[in-house]
Design a protein around this motif. Structure first.
Motif, PDB file in Angstrom:
ATOM      1  N   ASP A 208     -10.205   2.202   9.261  1.00 21.59           N
ATOM      2  CA  ASP A 208      -8.804   2.582   9.088  1.00 21.59           C
ATOM      3  C   ASP A 208      -7.909   1.773  10.024  1.00 21.59           C
ATOM      4  O   ASP A 208      -6.827   1.328   9.637  1.00 21.59           O
ATOM      5  N   ALA A 209      -8.373   1.543  11.230  1.00 21.98           N
ATOM      6  CA  ALA A 209      -7.594   0.762  12.189  1.00 21.98           C
ATOM      7  C   ALA A 209      -7.447  -0.681  11.729  1.00 21.98           C
ATOM      8  O   ALA A 209      -6.374  -1.283  11.855  1.00 21.98           O
ATOM      9  N   ARG A 210      -8.564  -1.234  11.201  1.00 19.87           N
ATOM     10  CA  ARG A 210      -8.482  -2.607  10.700  1.00 19.87           C
ATOM     11  C   ARG A 210      -7.485  -2.705   9.544  1.00 19.87           C
ATOM     12  O   ARG A 210      -6.731  -3.681   9.437  1.00 19.87           O
ATOM     13  N   TYR A 215      -2.402  -4.346   7.258  1.00 20.95           N
ATOM     14  CA  TYR A 215      -1.235  -3.931   6.467  1.00 20.95           C
ATOM     15  C   TYR A 215      -0.417  -2.947   7.306  1.00 20.95           C
ATOM     16  O   TYR A 215      -0.510  -1.725   7.124  1.00 20.95           O
ATOM     17  N   PRO A 216       0.387  -3.419   8.230  1.00 18.49           N
ATOM     18  CA  PRO A 216       1.058  -2.529   9.196  1.00 18.49           C
ATOM     19  C   PRO A 216       2.101  -1.609   8.577  1.00 18.49           C
ATOM     20  O   PRO A 216       2.531  -0.666   9.244  1.00 18.49           O
ATOM     21  N   ASP A 217       2.517  -1.839   7.330  1.00 19.62           N
ATOM     22  CA  ASP A 217       3.576  -1.006   6.756  1.00 19.62           C
ATOM     23  C   ASP A 217       3.035   0.050   5.798  1.00 19.62           C
ATOM     24  O   ASP A 217       3.796   0.652   5.050  1.00 19.62           O
ATOM     25  N   LEU A 218       1.712   0.294   5.816  1.00 17.13           N
ATOM     26  CA  LEU A 218       1.167   1.340   4.958  1.00 17.13           C
ATOM     27  C   LEU A 218       1.626   2.714   5.445  1.00 17.13           C
ATOM     28  O   LEU A 218       1.821   2.938   6.643  1.00 17.13           O
ATOM     29  N   LYS A 236       1.160  -1.584  -2.127  1.00 13.32           N
ATOM     30  CA  LYS A 236       1.570  -2.373  -0.966  1.00 13.32           C
ATOM     31  C   LYS A 236       0.488  -3.376  -0.572  1.00 13.32           C
ATOM     32  O   LYS A 236       0.786  -4.503  -0.151  1.00 13.32           O
ATOM     33  N   MET A 237      -0.774  -3.003  -0.715  1.00  9.45           N
ATOM     34  CA  MET A 237      -1.860  -3.922  -0.372  1.00  9.45           C
ATOM     35  C   MET A 237      -2.015  -5.028  -1.408  1.00  9.45           C
ATOM     36  O   MET A 237      -2.316  -6.174  -1.062  1.00  9.45           O
ATOM     37  N   LEU A 238      -1.806  -4.699  -2.665  1.00 11.60           N
ATOM     38  CA  LEU A 238      -2.024  -5.679  -3.727  1.00 11.60           C
ATOM     39  C   LEU A 238      -0.835  -6.611  -3.918  1.00 11.60           C
ATOM     40  O   LEU A 238      -0.958  -7.651  -4.570  1.00 11.60           O
ATOM     41  N   ARG A 239       0.323  -6.244  -3.413  1.00  9.56           N
ATOM     42  CA  ARG A 239       1.532  -7.067  -3.517  1.00  9.56           C
ATOM     43  C   ARG A 239       1.749  -7.533  -4.969  1.00  9.56           C
ATOM     44  O   ARG A 239       1.587  -8.707  -5.297  1.00  9.56           O
TER      45      ARG A 239
END
Length: 863
Positions: A208-210, A215-218, A236-239
Motif C-alpha cells: 500500500d505504501a509503494r 500514485y500520490p493523489d489516490l 487515476k492509476m490507468l490515466r
C-alpha cells in the motif's frame, strides 16, 4: 462509412496536434532532465506546460480553429498538465464517428478509454452502435485495436489483464463523472473490492505504501490511511483517454462555478488526454482545435436545407376555436407528408433509392391521466390522424412512460412508421434521416421546443441529396405561433445545434408557401451575352455512337482488376511486451491472493477471417479479401515470421492492408481513366452541344430586402456573367477576394460563381466516385482566334497538401492537359484551344494566374 472532407480535415488537424504535442513534450522532458542533473529544483512552469507550448506553436501556424481563444490549461490531481482539445461539430455532423476515428489516430491498441455522454438517450444510442460489431463506429475501434476491443459499462468487472490485452472502452453517463453532489454520492468513489488485480492485499502495508508513493493523489480511507479500492482510484492509476461527447451539456450550466466544478471532476480522473466533441463549446473551458460550421455539412449533403417554416393563424377567431386551429394545422401536415411520400415513391421508381418520410408531432400532454380536453394530448393527435385516414400502425407515441418505438429500425423497409407523437422524449439523442416534418401543436407558443426539436428533422437520408427539391429540405409546421417568432426560434435552434452560418436557409410562411421577407429574383446574363449559347466541358464517356456523362460506378469501378491487387510487404515492429498479472479469488470473505507478474500466455493465433472482415468496406467480395490476407500471411511466414510475430504486428498489418488496397484501387482507377482518355473512350473537350454542359440563361434565387450586391470601391462588379451578384451568396472572404480579382482582369469576357450543389449546376468528374464542384468558371476574350476556358476551385491555405486537395489538383491538371491537346473545338462563333483549370489557395497565386492569362497581349491589341 466514408469520412466526409470536413471530417478528414478535422482528423488531419488532430494528427498535427498530436505530432506537435509529442515533439514539444520530448523537448520539455529533455530540458527538465538537464535542469535536474544540474541541481535545479524549481522547474519553470512554462517548461512543464508542454500542451500549452504545443498549442501556441500550432496557433502561430494557423493549426487551430480561427475562432479559438487563448489556451486553457488544465491539470490533474498530481499537478500534471492535461492535453485537451475540442472538435466543434454541429448536430448531424458525425461526432461519434469522429471520436472513434480520433482514437484510431492515437495508435493506442490497449489501455482504458472513458466515453462520457450526457443523457440516457444518447447513452442508449451510443451503446447500441459501439456494442454492434457490424456498425461503422465499432469497426473503427476494431481497426484501432487490431480487433481487441472490450466494451464496458460502469459496473462491469475488469482487471489488469484486460487493460494489458485490450482497448477497453467504458461508456459512462455524465452524472457518473460529476462530483458536484459530493464525494461519496456515487458508487465509483466507494471502496467496493471489485478490482483486486489493481491493488495490494488489504494487509499488505508495504504494498500500500509503494502504491501511494507511485500514485500520490489516490484517495485513501480517512481512518486507516489505506488506499481505497475504488473504481475512481483505478481510473487515476490507468490515466485513461477521455472522450467527452456533447461537452456543451457538461459545461453549459448557467453558473460559471458549476462548469468549472465539472471540469475539475474530469481532471481528477487523471486523464492522459481529453477529447471533447461539442456543437456549442464553452470557450472559457475548451480549446477549440476544429470549428466545423453548418456550411461544411451543407456542402457534404449531410443536412436537409432550407428549413421551410409554416405557421397557421385563423383570422376569424369568433367562428374558429383553438382546437379547430390545431386540427387544421395537423391536416395541413398530413397533406404535406403525402406530397413528400409521392416524391419519395417517384424517387424509388426511378433510382431504387428508398425513403419513407416521417413526421414528428409535438403535443402538450402524453401522460396516462392528463387527457383533459384543454391541452393537446398524444391520444388526441393520434385519434385525429386516424380520423384523417392514417392507418393506426403508421402512428407511434414516444414518451417517458409510453415508448411505442422501442428499438424499431425506422430505416427498414419493413417499418410502417410515418407519424411519431411526442412531447419531450425526442429532444435529445434521437435523430432519423427519414424525419422530414416537425409539427408543433402547442397552444402556448413553445418557442424553446422549436429550438430543441428542429435538429431532429435535418439529417439528410444517406448523406446524399436526392435531386428532388421536396426531399432535400425539411419542414416545420407551427400552430398558434407568430411565424416571425417561429422563424427566429428555428434559427436559434440551428445555432444551438452548432449549425452556424445557415440563418438564411430558414424560409418562413404564414399559412402560405410564399417566403416571409424573401422574394424570388431572376438573375439573368448581362445584355451582351443573352443571345449566346455558352457551353462548358464535361467529362464524357463513349456509349456506342453517343457520348454520355462519365459515371464512376458504371465506367470505372467494373474495370478494377481485383485479382491484380497483391498483398503489401509491410515492415512492422512488434508492440510492447504485455505483462500477465493474476490473482486467486474465492467467494466469501477471503482476500484475493496475488501472484508474481509473468509474461501472459495468450492464444496468439490470428485467423485469415480476422483480417479479412476489416477489409469488407473496401473489397466487394470477401473471397478476394481472404486471398490477399492469405497471401500476406504466407509471405510473412516464409520470411520467418511466427504466428506470435504476426499477432504482435496485427494493428500495423491491418492499417497497412487497408491503406495498400485503397491506394491500389485508386491507382487502378486513375490508370483506367487515363487509358480511356488515350483511347478516346473518355473525352473532355468543348464541342458545342449536348451532352456538354450548357450554361442556363437565367437563375432564380431567394433574396432578402437587405441583401447587398457585390461591390468594389462603391461600384458593383462588372464582369460577372449574371447580374446582379449578391455578397451574401459567397461562403467566405477569400471567395469574394477572388471574385474581385477576376472582375479586374482585362483578359476576361465574364466570370461566374457556381452555386454549391445547386441542382443541375456544373461539375467535373475524375477517377474517384465524388464529383468536383468548382467555385468559379470564366471565359477570356478572343485574341487571334484563341479563347480560354477557366475553371477555378478556391481553397484556404490550411487545406493545401491534404489528400482531397492533391486529388483535385491532379484531376484538374489532367483535364487541362487533355483539353489543351484535343485540337480545335468550336465555342460559339469562335474557336478554343486552351483551358486553365486550377486550385487557388491564396492571394499570392493571383499574379501567376494573371501571367497565364497573357494580359499584356490584351493591352497591345487595345492600344
Amino acid at each position: 462509412m466514408e469520412l466526409k472532407v470536413y471530417q478528414q480535415n478535422a482528423l488531419d488537424a488532430f494528427t498535427r496536434w498530436l505530432e506537435a504535442l509529442s515533439e514539444v513534450q520530448n523537448t520539455s522532458e529533455t530540458a527538465i532532465e538537464a535542469l535536474k542533473q544540474a541541481g535545479v529544483d524549481s522547474i519553470p512552469a512554462e517548461l512543464l506546460n508542454y500542451p500549452q507550448n504545443a498549442w501556441q506553436n500550432l496557433k502561430q501556424n494557423d493549426g487551430v480553429a480561427p475562432t479559438a481563444g487563448d489556451y486553457v490549461t488544465r491539470t490533474d490531481d498530481a499537478n500534471r498538465p492535461i492535453p485537451h482539445i475540442c472538435f466543434k461539430v454541429p448536430t448531424g455532423g458525425g461526432k461519434t464517428l469522429l471520436a472513434a476515428s480520433a482514437l484510431e489516430r492515437l495508435h493506442r491498441q490497449r489501455g482504458l478509454t472513458l466515453w462520457i455522454v450526457p443523457t440516457r438517450a444518447i447513452y442508449a444510442q451510443t451503446k447500441k452502435a459501439l456494442w454492434d460489431k457490424e456498425h461503422a463506429y465499432r469497426k473503427t475501434l476494431e481497426r484501432a485495436s487490431a480487433g481487441k476491443v472490450k466494451m464496458l459499462e460502469k459496473d462491469d468487472p475488469f482487471n489488469r489483464d484486460d487493460i494489458a490485452n485490450y482497448l477497453c472502452v467504458m461508456l459512462l453517463m455524465l452524472p457518473a463523472a460529476n462530483r458536484q453532489k459530493g464525494k461519496e454520492f456515487l458508487r465509483m468513489f466507494k471502496d467496493t473490492g471489485k478490482y483486486p488485480s489493481f491493488f495490494p492485499d488489504s494487509d499488505d502495508i508495504f504494498g500500500d505504501a509503494r502504491m501511494r508513493n507511485e500514485y500520490p493523489d489516490l484517495e485513501c480511507h480517512e481512518k486507516t490511511g489505506l488506499v481505497k479500492q475504488s473504481l475512481f482510484n483505478v481510473f487515476k492509476m490507468l490515466r485513461p483517454v477521455v472522450i467527452l461527447d456533447e461537452a456543451h451539456k457538461a459545461y453549459g450550466a448557467s453558473r460559471r462555478e458549476a462548469n468549472q466544478e465539472f471540469a475539475r471532476s474530469i481532471n481528477r480522473l487523471d486523464p492522459q488526454m481529453i477529447i471533447e466533441l461539442s456543437a456549442t463549446p464553452n470557450r472559457g473551458i475548451s480549446n477549440l482545435l476544429v470549428d466545423i460550421d453548418g456550411i461544411a455539412l451543407k456542402k457534404e449533403e449531410m443536412i436537409k436545407l432550407p428549413v421551410q417554416v409554416k405557421s397557421n393563424f385563423r383570422k376569424n377567431t369568433e367562428t374558429a376555436s383553438w382546437r379547430d386551429d390545431w386540427q387544421y394545422t395537423l391536416q395541413q401536415a398530413v397533406d404535406e407528408l403525402q406530397r413528400l411520400n409521392d416524391a419519395a415513391e417517384a424517387l424509388e421508381n426511378t433510382t431504387n433509392r428508398y425513403i419513407r418520410p416521417i413526421a414528428v408531432v409535438r403535443v402538450e400532454r402524453t401522460g396516462k391521466d392528463q387527457q383533459d380536453g384543454e391541452r393537446i394530448h398524444a391520444v388526441d393527435a393520434r385519434d385525429y390522424l386516424i380520423h384523417l385516414g392514417i392507418p393506426q400502425e403508421a402512428i407511434r407515441i414516444k414518451s417517458a412512460e409510453r415508448d411505442e418505438l422501442q428499438d424499431e429500425d425506422l430505416l427498414s423497409k419493413t417499418s410502417q412508421v410515418r407519424w411519431i407523437i411526442t412531447k419531450a422524449a425526442l429532444m435529445e439523442g434521437w435523430d432519423c434521416p427519414f424525419a422530414y416534418l416537425l409539427v408543433m401543436l402547442d397552444n402556448t407558443q413553445a418557442q424553446k421546443a422549436i429550438t430543441q426539436l428542429v435538429g431532429r428533422v435535418m439529417r439528410q437520408p444517406h448523406a446524399q441529396l436526392t435531386g428532388r427539391e421536396a426531399l432535400d429540405q425539411c419542414y416545420v409546421y407551427c400552430n398558434n405561433t407568430d411565424v416571425a417568432i417561429a422563424v427566429e426560434q428555428v434559427k436559434n435552434g440551428l445555432e444551438s445545434e452548432g449549425l452556424t452560418g445557415l440563418g438564411d436557409e430558414v424560409v418562413g410562411a404564414a399559412d402560405t408557401q410564399e417566403p416571409l421577407d424573401l422574394r424570388t429574383q431572376t438573375v439573368q446574363r448581362r445584355q451582351q451575352f443573352r443571345s449566346q449559347a455558352i457551353y462548358l466541358p464535361m467529362v464524357l464517356h463513349k456509349n456506342g455512337d453517343e457520348w454520355i456523362q462519365l459515371n464512376y460506378q458504371a465506367h470505372i469501378l467494373p474495370h478494377i482488376k481485383w485479382s491484380e491487387i497483391q498483398a503489401p510487404d509491410p515492415n512492422a515492429s512488434a508492440p510492447d511486451t504485455m505483462i500477465w498479472q493474476s490473482a486467486a479469488f474465492d467467494i466469501g470473505d477471503e482476500l484475493p491472493v496475488y501472484y508474481p507478474d509473468q509474461e501472459p500466455h495468450i492464444d496468439k493465433t490470428v485467423g485469415i477471417s480476422d483480417f479479412a472482415r476489416r477489409l469488407s468496406d473496401l473489397l466487394p467480395n470477401p473471397w478476394r479479401a481472404a486471398r490477399i490476407v492469405a497471401q500476406m500471411h504466407e509471405n510473412l511466414r516464409q520470411e520467418g515470421e511466427t504466428k506470435e510475430d504476426i499477432y504482435d504486428k496485427r494493428s500495423y498489418l491491418v492499417h497497412t492492408l487497408r491503406e495498400h488496397i485503397k491506394h491500389e484501387v485508386e491507382q487502378q482507377a486513375e490508370q483506367i481513366f487515363r487509358r480511356k482518355l488515350d483511347q478516346d473512350e473518355i473525352r473532355f473537350d468543348l464541342e458545342t452541344g449536348e451532352p456538354n454542359y450548357k450554361l442556363r440563361d437565367t437563375y432564380e434565387i431567394e433574396v432578402k430586402p437587405d441583401d447587398r450586391p457585390l461591390t468594389r470601391y462603391g461600384s458593383t462588379v462588372q464582369l460577372s456573367l449574371f447580374e446582379p451578384v449578391f455578397e451574401q451568396h459567397f461562403d467566405n472572404e477569400f471567395e469574394k477576394k477572388f471574385a474581385y480579382y477576376l472582375d479586374e482582369r482585362r483578359a476576361l469576357q465574364w466570370w461566374h460563381r457556381i452555386a454549391v450543389r445547386q441542382r443541375g449546376e456544373y461539375y467535373v468528374q475524375g477517377w474517384k466516385q465524388g464529383r468536383i464542384y468548382p467555385d468559379f468558371v470564366a471565359m477570356t476574350r478572343e485574341i487571334a482566334g484563341l479563347t480560354r476556358v477557366l475553371i477555378f476551385e478556391t481553397k484556404g491555405e490550411h487545406l493545401g497538401g491534404n489528400l482531397d486537395t492533391e486529388y483535385k489538383e491532379k484531376v484538374l491538371k489532367t483535364l487541362e492537359d487533355t483539353f489543351n491537346n484535343a485540337g480545335t473545338m468550336c465555342i460559339r462563333e469562335g474557336t478554343t484551344r486552351e483551358g486553365i483549370f486550377q486550385l487557388v489557395f491564396s492571394e499570392q497565386e493571383f499574379p501567376e494566374i494573371t501571367a497565364r492569362l497573357e494580359e499584356h497581349n490584351i493591352t497591345e491589341i487595345d492600344n
